[in-house]
Design a protein around this motif. Sequence first.
Motif, mmCIF file in Angstrom:
data_model
loop_
_atom_site.group_PDB
_atom_site.id
_atom_site.type_symbol
_atom_site.label_atom_id
_atom_site.label_comp_id
_atom_site.label_asym_id
_atom_site.label_seq_id
_atom_site.Cartn_x
_atom_site.Cartn_y
_atom_site.Cartn_z
ATOM 1 N N PRO A 1 0.831 -1.213 0.000
ATOM 2 C CA PRO A 1 0.000 0.000 0.000
ATOM 3 C C PRO A 1 0.862 1.257 0.000
ATOM 4 C CG PRO A 1 -0.842 -1.603 1.565
ATOM 5 C CD PRO A 1 0.475 -2.139 1.088
ATOM 6 N N GLU A 2 0.320 2.324 -0.585
ATOM 7 C CA GLU A 2 1.085 3.564 -0.710
ATOM 8 C C GLU A 2 1.536 4.107 0.643
ATOM 9 O OE1 GLU A 2 -1.007 6.436 -2.956
ATOM 10 O OE2 GLU A 2 -1.110 5.221 -4.772
ATOM 11 N N VAL A 3 0.748 3.852 1.702
ATOM 12 C CA VAL A 3 1.085 4.378 3.018
ATOM 13 C C VAL A 3 2.422 3.852 3.519
ATOM 14 C CG1 VAL A 3 -0.102 2.549 4.308
ATOM 15 C CG2 VAL A 3 0.170 4.817 5.336
ATOM 16 N N THR A 4 2.854 2.685 3.009
ATOM 17 C CA THR A 4 4.122 2.108 3.458
ATOM 18 C C THR A 4 5.325 2.775 2.808
ATOM 19 O OG1 THR A 4 4.167 0.408 1.718
ATOM 20 C CG2 THR A 4 2.982 -0.127 3.756
ATOM 21 N N GLY A 5 5.143 3.341 1.629
ATOM 22 C CA GLY A 5 6.268 3.916 0.898
ATOM 23 C C GLY A 5 7.235 2.884 0.357
ATOM 24 N N LEU A 6 6.810 1.613 0.318
ATOM 25 C CA LEU A 6 7.689 0.520 -0.096
ATOM 26 C C LEU A 6 7.467 0.155 -1.564
ATOM 27 C CD1 LEU A 6 7.172 -1.859 2.968
ATOM 28 C CD2 LEU A 6 9.097 -0.307 2.598
ATOM 29 N N THR A 7 8.521 -0.332 -2.207
ATOM 30 C CA THR A 7 8.392 -0.874 -3.559
ATOM 31 C C THR A 7 8.181 -2.382 -3.529
ATOM 32 O OG1 THR A 7 10.804 -1.143 -3.740
ATOM 33 C CG2 THR A 7 9.854 0.942 -4.515
ATOM 34 N N HIS A 8 8.607 -3.022 -2.446
ATOM 35 C CA HIS A 8 8.424 -4.466 -2.303
ATOM 36 C C HIS A 8 8.464 -4.807 -0.817
ATOM 37 C CE1 HIS A 8 12.781 -3.805 -2.453
ATOM 38 N NE2 HIS A 8 12.883 -4.854 -1.665
ATOM 39 N N TRP A 9 7.967 -5.988 -0.489
ATOM 40 C CA TRP A 9 7.896 -6.407 0.909
ATOM 41 C C TRP A 9 9.191 -7.043 1.386
ATOM 42 C CZ3 TRP A 9 4.150 -4.593 3.712
ATOM 43 C CH2 TRP A 9 2.859 -4.413 3.189
ATOM 44 N N SER A 10 9.517 -6.844 2.642
ATOM 45 C CA SER A 10 10.434 -7.702 3.381
ATOM 46 C C SER A 10 9.604 -8.314 4.506
ATOM 47 C CB SER A 10 11.608 -6.907 3.970
ATOM 48 O OG SER A 10 11.164 -6.063 5.023
ATOM 49 N N SER A 11 10.080 -9.406 5.106
ATOM 50 C CA SER A 11 9.301 -10.057 6.161
ATOM 51 C C SER A 11 9.108 -9.120 7.353
ATOM 52 C CB SER A 11 9.978 -11.355 6.598
ATOM 53 O OG SER A 11 11.291 -11.106 7.095
ATOM 54 N N ARG A 12 10.126 -8.343 7.682
ATOM 55 C CA ARG A 12 10.011 -7.414 8.814
ATOM 56 C C ARG A 12 9.033 -6.283 8.514
ATOM 57 N NH1 ARG A 12 13.946 -8.203 12.715
ATOM 58 N NH2 ARG A 12 15.662 -9.592 12.095
ATOM 59 N N GLU A 13 9.095 -5.740 7.288
ATOM 60 C CA GLU A 13 8.190 -4.655 6.934
ATOM 61 C C GLU A 13 6.744 -5.135 6.913
ATOM 62 O OE1 GLU A 13 8.753 -1.620 6.764
ATOM 63 O OE2 GLU A 13 10.913 -1.378 6.484
ATOM 64 N N VAL B 1 2.115 -11.286 13.964
ATOM 65 C CA VAL B 1 2.901 -12.494 13.702
ATOM 66 C C VAL B 1 4.354 -12.063 13.590
ATOM 67 C CG1 VAL B 1 1.047 -13.764 12.538
ATOM 68 C CG2 VAL B 1 2.540 -12.257 11.213
ATOM 69 N N SER B 2 5.258 -12.989 13.821
ATOM 70 C CA SER B 2 6.677 -12.652 13.739
ATOM 71 C C SER B 2 7.131 -12.619 12.289
ATOM 72 C CB SER B 2 7.505 -13.676 14.514
ATOM 73 O OG SER B 2 7.525 -14.918 13.827
ATOM 74 N N HIS B 3 8.197 -11.884 12.050
ATOM 75 C CA HIS B 3 8.742 -11.853 10.690
ATOM 76 C C HIS B 3 9.295 -13.223 10.308
ATOM 77 C CE1 HIS B 3 13.136 -11.862 11.549
ATOM 78 N NE2 HIS B 3 12.758 -11.354 12.703
ATOM 79 N N ASN B 4 9.728 -14.016 11.301
ATOM 80 C CA ASN B 4 10.193 -15.369 10.998
ATOM 81 C C ASN B 4 9.051 -16.238 10.468
ATOM 82 O OD1 ASN B 4 12.916 -15.032 11.820
ATOM 83 N ND2 ASN B 4 12.296 -15.182 13.956
ATOM 84 N N PHE B 5 7.849 -16.079 11.048
ATOM 85 C CA PHE B 5 6.699 -16.831 10.548
ATOM 86 C C PHE B 5 6.396 -16.451 9.105
ATOM 87 C CE2 PHE B 5 2.160 -16.917 9.604
ATOM 88 C CZ PHE B 5 1.883 -18.269 9.791
ATOM 89 N N ILE B 6 6.447 -15.163 8.800
ATOM 90 C CA ILE B 6 6.182 -14.707 7.436
ATOM 91 C C ILE B 6 7.213 -15.269 6.470
ATOM 92 C CG2 ILE B 6 6.111 -12.670 5.948
ATOM 93 C CD1 ILE B 6 4.972 -11.128 8.343
ATOM 94 N N ALA B 7 8.481 -15.240 6.875
ATOM 95 C CA ALA B 7 9.535 -15.782 6.011
ATOM 96 C C ALA B 7 9.336 -17.278 5.776
ATOM 97 C CB ALA B 7 10.910 -15.510 6.626
ATOM 98 N N ASP B 8 8.961 -18.012 6.822
ATOM 99 C CA ASP B 8 8.701 -19.449 6.670
ATOM 100 C C ASP B 8 7.521 -19.696 5.734
ATOM 101 O OD1 ASP B 8 10.773 -20.063 8.354
ATOM 102 O OD2 ASP B 8 9.514 -20.303 10.140
ATOM 103 N N LEU B 9 6.483 -18.871 5.857
ATOM 104 C CA LEU B 9 5.309 -19.023 4.994
ATOM 105 C C LEU B 9 5.671 -18.749 3.539
ATOM 106 C CD1 LEU B 9 2.251 -19.609 5.105
ATOM 107 C CD2 LEU B 9 1.881 -17.135 5.271
ATOM 108 N N TRP B 10 6.504 -17.749 3.312
ATOM 109 C CA TRP B 10 6.950 -17.473 1.945
ATOM 110 C C TRP B 10 7.728 -18.652 1.368
ATOM 111 C CZ3 TRP B 10 9.094 -11.820 2.766
ATOM 112 C CH2 TRP B 10 8.013 -10.937 2.837
#
Length: 354
Positions: free
Chosen positions: A88-100, A113-122
Amino acid sequence: MSSLVGDRRVDAVVAGRARMVLWRDEGRSAEEVAVLAGVSRPTVNTWVRRYHDHGVPGLADRPRPGKPTEVPGSVRARILALTRMTPPEVTGLTHWSSREMAAYLASHENIRVSHNFIADLWRAHGLQPYRHGTFKFSRDPAFVDKVVDIVGLYLNPPDGAVVLCVDERTQVQALDRTQPLLPIDFDRIEKRTHDYVRHGTTNLFAALDAATGQVVARCFPKRRGSEFLAFMKTVAAAYPDRELHVVVDNLSTHTADEVKAWLVRHPRIVFHFTPTGSSWSNMVEIWFRIITRQAIRRGTFTSVVRLTRAINDYVTAWNTDAKPFVWTATPGEILAKVRWVHTEVRKLLTNNDK
């Protein structure tokens, strides 16, 4: 052990622990390794000891006691859906990282959820949103028309016309990187983020000729409609009496009143706007990634003047042996991929709601 450090398939955390072990094996002290890795000395000793006791498997996290936390299927589906979309534009990001993504979910959607969980899901779903090749959704209602228009320019440009891909990189930093000298004065070392000094920023504007690969570029201290117009005048002067089709995105600087008035006075120059959230459709983004990797990211610049000079030198060298990027995907192939991804995401959401 060294293969773990350079293998992209290895978890970054495990690779970092392997790097600490290698540094210790090179004869570095635990204190020095702690500074290099940005961790405490006991942490270094812990992972070196685990490696010596258990080998490479000892570098992985041990199972934690207690019942693992259950993450609802709806949350998993939401994470996967967001991953396949432009942030979303509110983030100012071009792509996701697990922490972001973890931070965004916590602050905007009350999902924790933890960023580790997101990374594992990816990893479980083969997703790599930090890779430039990952496809992103666009919410632009004119997405289809814009894709057909821009890709048509790449594959079949108008006779005698020049197709230019234009964009800018804002706040390019002049950094003076420093390294602690040995012997190290540990009392003066605070954080690894202090290993460089900022000396200001510049804004890099660039126009890539889709047919030749040649680049026109200029740096400006600010990024406003006036600077963009000054840059476009430079570009127009480089192609006198030629019909110019310019691919740009929907930034306010590209649609400022003075820019619109200038376009009216110069009908030979036509703007073609990329779909919202679809920077991949502008080929100058490829060139920006190359100059960032080859000339900017690891450079040492003690002033904005030196940074600007380095950018100009790189552009000059690039143009002496410029080659065009070749666009191969047809509009039909791109739109078919979009429809397929939309269908898969809907299936995923439906299955997890049951």
